[in-house]
Design an enzyme around this catalytic site. Structure first.
Site, PDB file in Angstrom:
ATOM      1  N   ARG A  59       0.948  -1.265  -0.235  1.00 32.03           N
ATOM      2  CA  ARG A  59      -0.012  -0.041   0.091  1.00 32.03           C
ATOM      3  C   ARG A  59       0.962   1.396  -0.101  1.00 32.03           C
ATOM      4  NH1 ARG A  59      -3.800  -2.286   4.589  1.00 32.03           N
ATOM      5  NH2 ARG A  59      -1.457  -3.330   4.844  1.00 32.03           N
ATOM      6  N   ASP A 200       3.108 -23.969   5.313  1.00 35.54           N
ATOM      7  CA  ASP A 200       3.517 -23.939   6.732  1.00 35.54           C
ATOM      8  C   ASP A 200       4.941 -24.186   6.798  1.00 35.54           C
ATOM      9  OD1 ASP A 200       4.216 -25.234   9.199  1.00 35.54           O
ATOM     10  OD2 ASP A 200       1.924 -25.986   9.231  1.00 35.54           O
ATOM     11  N   HIS A 201       5.475 -23.255   7.278  1.00 40.11           N
ATOM     12  CA  HIS A 201       6.997 -23.036   7.171  1.00 40.11           C
ATOM     13  C   HIS A 201       7.619 -24.049   7.859  1.00 40.11           C
ATOM     14  CE1 HIS A 201       7.095 -20.882  10.848  1.00 40.11           C
ATOM     15  NE2 HIS A 201       8.296 -21.239  11.052  1.00 40.11           N
ATOM     16  N   HIS A 263       1.489 -26.335  12.465  1.00 41.59           N
ATOM     17  CA  HIS A 263       2.960 -26.897  12.781  1.00 41.59           C
ATOM     18  C   HIS A 263       3.024 -28.151  13.700  1.00 41.59           C
ATOM     19  CE1 HIS A 263       3.836 -23.000  11.168  1.00 41.59           C
ATOM     20  NE2 HIS A 263       3.757 -22.182  12.494  1.00 41.59           N
TER      21      HIS A 263
HETATM   22  C1  BG6 Z   1       4.482 -18.890  13.372  1.00 38.10           C
HETATM   23  C2  BG6 Z   1       3.928 -18.326  14.616  1.00 38.10           C
HETATM   24  O1  BG6 Z   1       3.865 -19.570  12.473  1.00 38.10           O
HETATM   25  O2  BG6 Z   1       5.795 -19.880  13.866  1.00 38.10           O
HETATM   26  C3  BG6 Z   1       4.714 -17.886  15.900  1.00 38.10           C
HETATM   27  O3  BG6 Z   1       3.073 -17.518  14.272  1.00 38.10           O
HETATM   28  C4  BG6 Z   1       6.056 -18.943  16.047  1.00 38.10           C
HETATM   29  O4  BG6 Z   1       4.011 -17.509  16.888  1.00 38.10           O
HETATM   30  C5  BG6 Z   1       6.368 -19.354  14.844  1.00 38.10           C
HETATM   31  O5  BG6 Z   1       6.989 -18.264  16.867  1.00 38.10           O
HETATM   32  C6  BG6 Z   1       7.798 -20.581  15.157  1.00 38.10           C
HETATM   33  O6  BG6 Z   1       8.538 -20.689  14.041  1.00 38.10           O
HETATM   34  P1  BG6 Z   1      10.144 -21.088  14.259  1.00 38.10           P
HETATM   35  O7  BG6 Z   1      10.424 -21.119  12.651  1.00 38.10           O
HETATM   36  O8  BG6 Z   1      10.607 -19.725  14.710  1.00 38.10           O
HETATM   37  O9  BG6 Z   1      10.119 -22.168  15.115  1.00 38.10           O
END
Ligand code: BG6
Length: 510
Positions: A59, A200-201, A263
């Site tokens: 934006r 989902d990282h 996760h």
């Molecule tokens: C995110 C959450 O998806 O994952 C956070 O929103 C969390 O709250 C984070 O801290 C944890 O990810 P990582 O990669 O730091 O373990």
């Protein structure tokens, strides 16, 4: 010419095909901290397409030049970070920056998408790209549906000439089953399921991907991986950070929605799934989804604990309680910790409890999966009670100390037969060089090459929300219990009782 180099093999793999990446939320934190460093790493390892364009959309009014220097700053900061300290690859950074332009847009205005369409046409000439486009929604969840509607209405997600249009959606995907279903219906109005890459990282983490490898590429684990040999499983995702500067998000989300259906359940699915018929995306996702669909309905009253941290300390340093954090409502009942006991109704796992916990402001940052094996059936050693024999455990350590550990009993030297617990401990860093990475590299690359294995399919997202539905219903009652735990501790006492009732205990955060 573009076609010739597209399939160039590099020491890290094959370059991704020519494409344009459009990032919505280009001025945001996710883009700065993770996406740009990941794209730089892909450029550095020659996996980024030779013909590549990036359009940052947000934006704010910003020139192309200002956008490029914003990105350059974040990549330089990343490379200088003590965890990644490396010599910056100036040539590849320059190449990445030169692929970028910026478009200031109102996410809700049709006119912005007309402009975006024009820009996509323009970069085809200026950056020698084709019609392959990845739209990355690095924006708040409330924008997902609207942006996709607009992309659809503007005809920007139509796949023509054998070229693809894909949309990456960050989490959270909905806030409960009904809203996730509604969002999915909205997205499916403009997109086919195969065009949606639900992020989902955790699945980008090497150690998480390794769970499948460990189980299915080795002969020794699988024969033991079932109810005959396993007493129970523990999955822990413990964090030391509190709510940080995210109170606005966290207050309405809480630990359960933030971590469990995504996760933590991904870890559960990878631990409990059957062997897939192949490593094809759908074969893997079918098996993972089946696990979540087989979870027995949770009794929220007896099998869940929610907690909130109060004032405490870690390493002698005082820590504020959740209610004192910036932006938190002083009467908030938002949970910062959840523990759950689950059962899986299938032949492999019937009767084996799975204990899951995740929390903020805990004693240690530690994510791990503990496979706790059964005790030996009887004691061979006259003076040693069976109970004194230490049950074997396989600990899959996900972060920060990445590796795996097997515990077993061994004789303590001396004339008496005494048993002590010993560890066989594998650390990733002892064997493999840790490539500097944010965890997003694999996921972005996989989307570019059309491999959806590490992305969530809609049935798996819905199955996750369905499992937590009883908790959401129970906790909606203002009288539902909320346990407290001191910041810097291992979580609320009620969570210990969840296991203690059956003479089990959480593995200590070490
Ligand atoms: C995110 C959450 O998806 O994952 C956070 O929103 C969390 O709250 C984070 O801290 C944890 O990810 P990582 O990669 O730091 O373990």
């Amino acid at each position: 010419m573009a076609q010739d180099i597209e399939h160039e093999k590099t020491p890290h793999g094959e370059r991704a095909p020519a494409c344009t990446v459009v990032i919505f939320g280009a001025g945001g934190d996710l883009t700065k901290r993770l996406l740009m460093p990941a794209l730089y790493n892909l450029a550095r390892t020659n996996l980024l397409p030779s013909n590549f364009a990036l359009i940052g959309v947000d934006r704010l009014e910003m020139s192309d030049e200002a956008f490029r220097s914003h990105v350059e700053e974040s990549v330089r900061a990343f490379a200088a970070d003590k965890h990644y300290a490396q010599t910056l690859d100036e040539a590849n950074l320059k190449r990445l920056l030169s692929s970028m332009t910026y478009l200031s847009a109102d996410f809700g205005a049709a006119a912005s998408y007309v402009e975006l369409g024009k820009r996509l046409e323009a970069v085809k000439t200026s950056h020698h790209v084709n019609d392959n486009v990845m739209f990355y929604l690095a924006v708040g969840a409330r924008f997902f549906g609207g942006i996709v509607d607009q992309l659809g209405a503007a005809g920007l997600v139509n796949e023509t000439n054998n070229q693809w249009r894909r949309v990456v959606v960050e989490k959270p995907f909905g806030s409960d089953l009904a809203s996730a279903q509604a969002l999915n219906t909205q997205l499916r109005h403009s997109l086919a399921e195969s065009q949606i890459y639900r992020m989902d990282h955790f699945l980008g983490k090497e150690t998480v991907q390794n769970i499948m490898l460990m189980r299915f590429a080795n002969g020794i684990f699988e024969p033991l991986w079932n109810r005959d040999h396993i007493d129970h499983v523990q999955i822990t995702v413990a964090e030391t950070v509190g709510v940080e500067k995210r109170a606005a998000f966290y207050e309405t989300t809480g630990a359960m929605r933030d971590m469990m259906p995504n996760h933590v359940f991904q870890l559960l699915a990878l631990t409990a799934m059957e062997s897939p018929a192949s490593f094809d995306a759908d074969a893997v996702r079918n098996e993972k989804t089946k696990v979540l669909q087989s979870v027995h309905r949770v009794d929220a009253v007896t099998d869940s604990v929610r907690g909130q941290y109060s004032a405490g300390s870690r390493d002698g340093q005082a820590l504020a309680g959740y209610l004192k954090e910036d932006g938190v409502n002083p009467g908030s009942k938002t949970e910062t910790y959840v523990a759950l006991k689950l059962g899986i109704d299938n032949w492999r796992w019937a009767g084996v409890p799975f204990y899951l916990r995740t929390g903020k402001a805990m004693a240690k940052r530690q994510s791990e999966i503990v496979i706790q094996f059964k005790r030996p059936p009887f004691s061979l050693f006259r003076d040693t009670a069976t109970e004194a024999l230490t049950p074997n455990a396989l600990v899959i350590k996900l972060q920060p100390d990445e590796g795996a550990m097997l515990t077993f009993g061994a004789k303590i030297p001396g004339p008496k037969i005494e048993i002590g617990q010993v560890h066989m401990d594998f650390h990733y860093k002892d064997y493999f060089q840790n490539a500097p990475s944010t965890g997003y590299e694999t996921l972005i690359y996989d989307c570019m090459i059309g491999d959806a294995t590490l992305f969530q399919r809609s049935d798996s997202v819905m199955a996750g929300w369905d499992i937590v539905r009883p908790l959401q219903e129970y906790w909606a009652d203002p009288k539902a219990p909320l346990a407290h735990y001191a910041a810097g501790s291992e979580g609320p006492a009620a969570a210990d009782e969840l296991l203690g009732a059956s003479h089990r205990a959480w593995r200590t955060l070490t």
